[in-house]
Design an enzyme around this catalytic site. Structure first.
Site, PDB file in Angstrom:
ATOM      1  N   ASN A 150     -93.642 -40.568  47.176  1.00 26.60           N
ATOM      2  CA  ASN A 150     -92.742 -40.931  45.912  1.00 26.60           C
ATOM      3  C   ASN A 150     -90.960 -40.364  47.237  1.00 26.60           C
ATOM      4  O   ASN A 150     -90.621 -40.920  47.688  1.00 26.60           O
ATOM      5  CB  ASN A 150     -92.856 -40.741  45.490  1.00 26.60           C
ATOM      6  CG  ASN A 150     -92.124 -39.556  45.177  1.00 26.60           C
ATOM      7  OD1 ASN A 150     -93.024 -38.143  45.138  1.00 26.60           O
ATOM      8  ND2 ASN A 150     -91.739 -38.794  43.545  1.00 26.60           N
ATOM      9  N   GLY A 226     -98.365 -34.199  42.732  1.00 31.25           N
ATOM     10  CA  GLY A 226     -99.281 -35.793  42.721  1.00 31.25           C
ATOM     11  C   GLY A 226     -99.503 -36.179  41.047  1.00 31.25           C
ATOM     12  O   GLY A 226     -98.743 -35.408  39.946  1.00 31.25           O
ATOM     13  N   THR A 230    -105.519 -35.657  39.688  1.00 31.05           N
ATOM     14  CA  THR A 230    -106.660 -34.989  41.142  1.00 31.05           C
ATOM     15  C   THR A 230    -105.559 -33.829  40.781  1.00 31.05           C
ATOM     16  O   THR A 230    -106.660 -32.664  41.716  1.00 31.05           O
ATOM     17  CB  THR A 230    -104.970 -35.410  42.402  1.00 31.05           C
ATOM     18  OG1 THR A 230    -104.714 -37.075  42.744  1.00 31.05           O
ATOM     19  CG2 THR A 230    -105.487 -34.430  43.288  1.00 31.05           C
ATOM     20  N   GLU A 248     -97.528 -29.046  40.738  1.00 34.97           N
ATOM     21  CA  GLU A 248     -96.298 -30.355  40.044  1.00 34.97           C
ATOM     22  C   GLU A 248     -96.350 -31.572  40.203  1.00 34.97           C
ATOM     23  O   GLU A 248     -97.120 -32.181  41.067  1.00 34.97           O
ATOM     24  CB  GLU A 248     -95.424 -30.479  41.352  1.00 34.97           C
ATOM     25  CG  GLU A 248     -94.015 -30.318  40.162  1.00 34.97           C
ATOM     26  CD  GLU A 248     -93.655 -32.051  40.307  1.00 34.97           C
ATOM     27  OE1 GLU A 248     -93.851 -32.494  39.386  1.00 34.97           O
ATOM     28  OE2 GLU A 248     -93.272 -32.742  41.336  1.00 34.97           O
ATOM     29  N   CYS A 282     -91.060 -38.778  39.522  1.00 34.29           N
ATOM     30  CA  CYS A 282     -91.743 -37.874  38.397  1.00 34.29           C
ATOM     31  C   CYS A 282     -90.137 -37.888  37.906  1.00 34.29           C
ATOM     32  O   CYS A 282     -90.488 -37.245  36.533  1.00 34.29           O
ATOM     33  CB  CYS A 282     -92.404 -36.291  38.641  1.00 34.29           C
ATOM     34  SG  CYS A 282     -91.233 -34.977  40.009  1.00 34.29           S
ATOM     35  N   GLU A 460     -91.597 -24.489  40.909  1.00 34.73           N
ATOM     36  CA  GLU A 460     -91.286 -24.173  41.787  1.00 34.73           C
ATOM     37  C   GLU A 460     -89.366 -23.770  42.790  1.00 34.73           C
ATOM     38  O   GLU A 460     -89.158 -24.489  41.552  1.00 34.73           O
ATOM     39  CB  GLU A 460     -91.193 -25.549  42.965  1.00 34.73           C
ATOM     40  CG  GLU A 460     -92.885 -26.046  42.969  1.00 34.73           C
ATOM     41  CD  GLU A 460     -93.676 -27.111  44.179  1.00 34.73           C
ATOM     42  OE1 GLU A 460     -93.968 -26.925  44.706  1.00 34.73           O
ATOM     43  OE2 GLU A 460     -93.019 -28.009  43.386  1.00 34.73           O
TER      44      GLU A 460
END
Length: 479
Positions: A150, A226, A230, A248, A282, A460
């Site tokens: 994205n 992602g 996953t 994240e 997101c 992060e």
């Protein structure tokens, strides 16, 4: 047809097995390049290069390492237009968005962490009359960075920059859907003087190259952005190997609007927080909760603005929305519009594909607003990640909190009110790693970024990122 290559040990190279994936241009729906479909063999080659480079990079003076990082930042800036055009073509986002947000942010990421490492100080703790403890921060070694489609270079650099600044060597994999700017980055790193093998960029599918990175025993940490599914797989795979993890993941963010807000500013920002980057951020506020006394006014004004939003080819200077990233993703988003109808929702505007003249096969969607859904239905609980929002009225602060906190996610929230006490009270009670009050997506690179619940693990940004990519060691000296 251009063939992209992996960047391993300071050189561009073909995948060992010679396998490639088609790379589609979202705006036209046509294949315009081929991507290496790397596997475990290519990852092994990159790990060997990183092992060779690690003693050089980790023992290099911080001043030298910082200078290379800053040169890398300047190298991207010097090629701004090339990176902007590549990002827009690869992702489908408007050129104006790539030019004002994505690529400048990548420049900032490398510059920020390149200079932040100069100020990353050790800690010491005096034990009165006994001795002193001090803490060393050592790089982990070889780390894996896997980024999404994205915000391709934006989030790719967000991971790579602190890892490199801390003295690690990196095996990085961009999304196979948007590989192009990561491909260009290798050349810039080489020109910046980065030693061969320090930064290795591999392309390929998550189940191939990505899985091999996660499973490799010599890769000490995984930083992944992602989908939650996953992320769950990575956690199950990497945790028994005692790797450090930063995940994240998804979001289903609430945008809570009280009647005492600055209505004009709220409306303008809510349009952006709903549909920026085709809703493929997101942090987008996809669930809009509006105090009942202003609900009808909000609905009328918001829908009017959404209907006037221009969807066009990314190169069109008037475009507010470009194309979504891929045909499968477009079909997924449209399937949620149909689901919303089945769940009793009313589509107030949008919900349809847009045909752009000259680009009839492109993946364009009208921004969509849906009302009349219960807060706990699938449409309001599952991440759509496209230009789709729901609007729901509420009567009390308590009701708004219940609805806001009802999902498995907890990444961000936006709160609109002029009541200072309410703003602090609500911020404390909302389940989210980030809360914006009377604003959206105002980011300070020094602050921690990440979510709670199924939105991820770890943080992060700033010192949090540099701490993640280092191992603390306590040393005690007796007086």
């Amino acid at each position: 047809m251009e063939k992209l290559q992996n960047f391993i040990d300071g050189k561009y190279c073909d995948p060992i097995e010679g396998q490639y994936i088609d790379n589609y241009e979202p705006a036209s729906g046509k294949v315009y390049s081929l991507i290496p479909n790397s596997d475990a063999q290519d990852v092994e080659l990159a790990v060997k290069a990183a092992e060779k480079a690690y003693p050089v990079w980790s023992k290099m003076s911080i001043d030298e390492r910082s200078a290379i990082m800053v040169k890398l930042s300047q190298g991207i800036e010097a090629r701004m237009d090339e990176f902007v055009q590549a990002e827009s073509r690869d992702n489908g986002k408007p050129v104006t968005l790539a030019a004002h947000v994505d690529i400048p942010r990548a420049v900032s990421n490398f510059h920020f962490f390149g200079t932040a490492i100069l100020h990353f100080a050790s800690e010491s703790h005096n034990m009165e009359g006994v001795g002193v403890n001090y803490t060393l921060r050592k790089p982990l070694g070889i780390v894996g960075c896997i980024s999404p489609w994205n915000l391709p270079l934006y989030l790719f650099s967000w991971k790579i920059a602190p890892a490199l600044a801390a003295g690690n060597c990196v095996i990085a994999k961009p999304s196979e859907v948007t590989p192009y700017t990561a491909y260009l980055l290798g050349k810039v790193a080489k020109e910046a003087g980065m030693p061969d093998g320090v930064l290795n960029i591999l392309h390929g599918e998550g189940g191939g190259a990505g899985d091999a990175i996660v499973k490799h025993k010599k890769i000490k940490a995984i930083s992944f952005t992602g989908g939650t599914t996953t992320g769950e797989y990575i956690a199950r795979t990497a945790a028994p190997m005692f790797k450090k993890l930063s995940l994240e993941l998804g979001g289903k963010n609430p945008n809570i609007i009280f009647a005492d807000c600055d209505f004009k500013e709220m409306l303008s920002t809510t349009l952006r927080s709903s549909f920026a980057n085709q809703g493929q951020i997101c942090l987008c506020g996809s669930r809009i909760f509006v105090e009942r006394s202003i609900y009808d006014k909000f609905k009328e004004e918001f829908v009017k603005r959404v209907e006037n939003t221009i969807v066009a080819h990314p190169s069109d200077a008037m475009a507010k929305l470009g194309a979504v990233v891929s045909k499968p993703h477009m079909e997924k988003v449209l399937s949620y519009v149909e689901l919303a109808k089945e769940e009793g929702g009313t589509v107030l505007t949008g919900g349809k594909r847009v045909i752009v003249e000259g680009y009839e096969d492109g993946y364009y969607l009208r921004p969509t607003v849906i009302e009349g859904l219960p807060f706990d239905c699938r449409t309001n609980q599952e991440e759509i990640f496209g230009p789709v929002v729901t609007i729901t009225p509420f009567d009390t602060e308590e009701e708004a909190l219940i609805m806001a906190n009802s999902t498995q996610y907890g990444l961000s929230a936006t709160l609109w009110t002029s009541n200072l006490k309410r703003a602090h009270r609500m911020s404390n009670e909302i389940d989210a790693g980030i809360v914006w009050i009377n604003a959206w997506l105002v980011r300070d690179l020094r602050t921690p970024f990440g979510g709670v619940k199924a939105s991820g693990v770890g943080r992060e940004g700033g010192w949090e990122a540099l701490r993640f990519f280092t191992e603390p060691k306590n040393v005690f000296v007796k007086y």
